[in-house]
Design a protein around this motif. Structure first.
Motif, PDB file in Angstrom:
ATOM      1  N   GLU A   3       2.818  -7.008   4.792  1.00 30.05           N
ATOM      2  CA  GLU A   3       2.232  -5.762   4.303  1.00 30.05           C
ATOM      3  C   GLU A   3       2.176  -4.706   5.410  1.00 30.05           C
ATOM      4  O   GLU A   3       2.459  -3.526   5.173  1.00 30.05           O
ATOM      5  CB  GLU A   3       0.831  -6.030   3.752  1.00 30.05           C
ATOM      6  N   TRP A  51       7.171 -11.890  -2.012  1.00 33.00           N
ATOM      7  CA  TRP A  51       6.949 -10.526  -1.537  1.00 33.00           C
ATOM      8  C   TRP A  51       8.146  -9.599  -1.785  1.00 33.00           C
ATOM      9  O   TRP A  51       8.106  -8.440  -1.415  1.00 33.00           O
ATOM     10  CB  TRP A  51       6.623 -10.543  -0.042  1.00 33.00           C
ATOM     11  N   GLU A  73      -0.217 -10.650   5.326  1.00 31.83           N
ATOM     12  CA  GLU A  73      -0.711  -9.425   5.959  1.00 31.83           C
ATOM     13  C   GLU A  73       0.313  -8.848   6.945  1.00 31.83           C
ATOM     14  O   GLU A  73       0.426  -7.627   7.083  1.00 31.83           O
ATOM     15  CB  GLU A  73      -2.040  -9.696   6.653  1.00 31.83           C
ATOM     16  N   ASP A  86       7.592  -6.319  -3.517  1.00 28.40           N
ATOM     17  CA  ASP A  86       6.762  -5.386  -2.758  1.00 28.40           C
ATOM     18  C   ASP A  86       7.621  -4.412  -1.970  1.00 28.40           C
ATOM     19  O   ASP A  86       7.248  -3.250  -1.788  1.00 28.40           O
ATOM     20  CB  ASP A  86       5.838  -6.141  -1.798  1.00 28.40           C
TER      21      ASP A  86
END
Length: 451
Positions: free
Chosen positions: A397, A419, A394, A422
Motif C-alpha cells: 500500500e 493485491w 502495508e 489494487d
C-alpha cells in the motif's frame, strides 16, 4: 489422472517421473510457500518436441500444467499442487549460437544465467540481466519474470535484452515470436507480452537474446556510509537527479548491513549505519564516479572510491551476500516493490515505521538506480505469520501511494494475487484475463498464478 500419466509415459518415456522426492520439491520455490499436496508427475523435457507432446496431452484432457525452470522464484509462481503436471525445461540447457557480428545469442531456456555469461565472456560479450540469483536461475525463468538485478538501471531489464522467443502454447502449437534484428515493429509485440507472463501464456523453449559488449577501460566503485538509510537514499536520488547513470547503485539499510557484516565476518559499523554502493563504467567512469562522490560527501556521507577491479568486486560482494545473510537469520519472505527514484527516502521511512509497528525486522536492500526495493520480512516457523502478511500488505500500500508498483522483477505468482487489482484496477485485470484466455482457452497453464 492416472490415465493421463500413462499416456505421457507412452509418449515421453523416462522424461516422466512420479518419484516422491522430486514431486515434493516441486511443491515450492524460494519464496518459502508450499502447495498443500504434491503434483501428479514431473515431465523433464529435453526437446521442443517433448514440450509439445506433453502439452497436447494435457490440453486434450484438460489437465493443468505448471511450467518450471530452476525453481528459484520468489513468489510461488512455479509451485505445483494436487492434480497438476510440472513441465520442467531445466534440462534444455544448450547455447545454440553466438553471433559476434550481430551481438546475438540463441539459447534454450534451461541454461543458467551465469553459465551463459561465462560462455560469452571470451567473445567480449554479455547478457546484461544480472539478478542476484544469476548462479542458480535459468534464462527461461529470468524471461518469465522479467528479471532485473544490479545492472538494470543502466543496461535494462530482461525485456530490453530479448529479441525473440520460441513458445509452445497450451495446445502444443509452436510459435516463433519476435525477430533477430535490433528493430522490428511488424504486428503486435507478442515477445514483450510473453516476457514477465510467468508461464500463464505459454512455455518458453528458446530465446534470441540481445547481447552487449563487456565494458572496457576504467570501472570505478564507491562505498559510502551514512548515519541513516533516509540520508543514503537521498544521496542516491541526488545522484540520479544530477543525470549520473551508474552501472550499479545499491542501498543497504542498517539492519541488512549488520546482518551481512556478521555473515561475512567483516568489521562492525556504527549502529544505525546505512550503506550506498555506486559503480560506474565506460569512458566517463572516473569522471562520473568523482561527481557522485562529491554529492555523497556534500550530503553527509563518508566514502572511499577505487578503480581497482578486484577491490570493486569485493565491495559489490557485500551486496551480493544479502540472500545468504538473510537465510542465516531465519525464514524470510523476500518482497519486491518499486517506487519513483525520488521517493526512495519516503519508502525507506515507511518500511522502518511498518517494521516498528508490527515488531518485525525488515532488512531492506534496494537497486537505487531504478527505485526497486527488496524488503525482507524475517520470521520463525514453517508458516508465514499473520503479522508478516499484514506488514507486507502495508508495504504494498505504501509503495502504491508513492506512485510505485507491487513488483519490479520477482513477479506476482501466488504471493501477490490478492493485491493485483489494487494496482491495476478491476477493468485492467479483466482485460488481462481475456488476453490469457486467447492464449490458453482451457485455462490449463499455471492456473491460480498472477490472475
Amino acid at each position: 489422472m492416472s490415465d493421463v500419466v500413462g499416456l505421457l509415459r507412452a509418449a515421453l518415456g523416462d522424461a516422466v517421473s512420479t518419484e516422491s522426492a522430486a514431486l515434493d520439491a516441486a511443491r515450492g520455490d524460494k519464496s518459502g510457500q508450499r502447495s498443500a499436496a504434491a503434483p501428479l508427475a514431473i515431465i523433464t523435457a529435453r526437446t521442443v518436441e517433448q514440450v509439445q507432446a506433453a502439452l497436447r496431452i494435457a490440453h486434450e484432457h484438460r489437465v493443468p500444467v505448471v511450467p518450471r525452470g530452476a525453481g528459484t522464484g520468489l513468489t510461488g509462481g512455479a509451485m505445483a499442487g494436487a492434480g497438476e503436471l510440472v513441465l520442467s525445461t531445466a534440462a534444455m540447457t544448450r547455447l545454440l549460437e553466438i553471433d559476434e557480428a550481430d551481438q546475438v545469442a540463441i539459447v534454450e531456456p534451461g541454461i543458467l544465467n551465469a553459465d551463459l555469461n561465462r560462455a560469452l565472456e571470451p567473445h567480449g560479450l554479455r547478457w546484461a540481466p544480472d539478478p542476484a540469483s544469476r548462479e542458480i536461475s535459468s534464462v527461461g525463468g529470468n524471461i518469465a519474470t522479467n528479471a532485473g538485478g544490479l545492472l538494470c538501471a543502466k543496461y535494462g531489464v530482461t525485456r530490453e535484452a530479448v529479441l525473440g522467443l520460441d513458445v509452445v502454447l497450451a495446445d502444443g502449437s509452436l510459435m516463433r515470436l519476435g525477430h533477430r534484428t535490433v528493430k522490428g515493429v511488424t504486428g503486435l509485440d507478442l515477445t514483450a507480452l510473453m516476457i514477465g507472463s510467468e508461464g500463464t501464456l505459454g512455455v518458453i523453449v528458446g530465446a534470441t537474446l540481445k547481447l552487449t559488449p563487456i565494458p572496457t577501460g576504467t570501472v570505478a566503485t564507491i562505498g559510502a556510509s551514512f548515519p541513516t538509510i533516509e540520508d543514503a537514499a537521498a544521496a542516491s536520488a541526488a545522484i540520479t537527479a544530477a543525470r549520473i547513470r551508474p552501472a550499479a547503485m545499491e542501498l543497504l539499510d542498517p539492519v541488512a548491513l549488520a546482518a551481512i557484516v556478521r555473515h561475512l565476518d567483516l568489521p562492525e559499523h556504527a549502529p544505525g549505519t546505512a550503506h550506498l554502493l555506486v559503480q560506474t563504467d565506460g569512458d566517463a567512469a572516473e569522471a562520473e564516479a568523482r561527481a557522485a562522490l562529491a554529492i555523497i560527501r556534500q550530503l553527509g556521507g563518508s566514502a572511499t572510491m577505487t578503480t581497482d577491479p578486484d577491490e570493486g568486486e569485493r565491495m559489490l560482494a557485500v551486496r551480493r551476500a544479502m540472500h545468504p545473510a538473510m537465510e542465516a537469520l531465519g525464514q524470510v519472505l523476500i518482497e519486491d516493490i518499486a517506487v519513483p527514484r525520488s521517493r526512495l527516502p519516503e519508502m525507506f521511512a515507511a518500511i522502518r515505521q511498518i517494521g516498528e509497528r508490527h515488531g518485525i525486522a525488515i532488512p531492506t536492500v534496494a537497486h537505487a538506480g531504478d527505485g526497486n526495493l527488496h524488503p525482507n520480512l524475517v520470521y520463525e516457523g514453517d508458516e508465514v505469520p499473520d503479522a508478516v502478511w499484514a506488514a507486507a500488505g502495508e508495504l504494498f500500500e505504501a509503495a502504491l501511494a508513492l506512485g510505485g508498483t507491487l513488483t519490479g522483477e520477482h513477479g506476482i505468482g501466488t504471493l501477490k494475487r490478492r493485491w493485483l487489482a489494487d494496482e491495476l484496477g478491476d477493468e485492467q485485470v479483466a482485460l488481462q484475463r481475456r488476453i490469457k484466455a486467447a492464449f490458453d482457452p482451457r485455462g490449463i497453464l499455471n492456473p491460480g498464478k498472477v490472475f
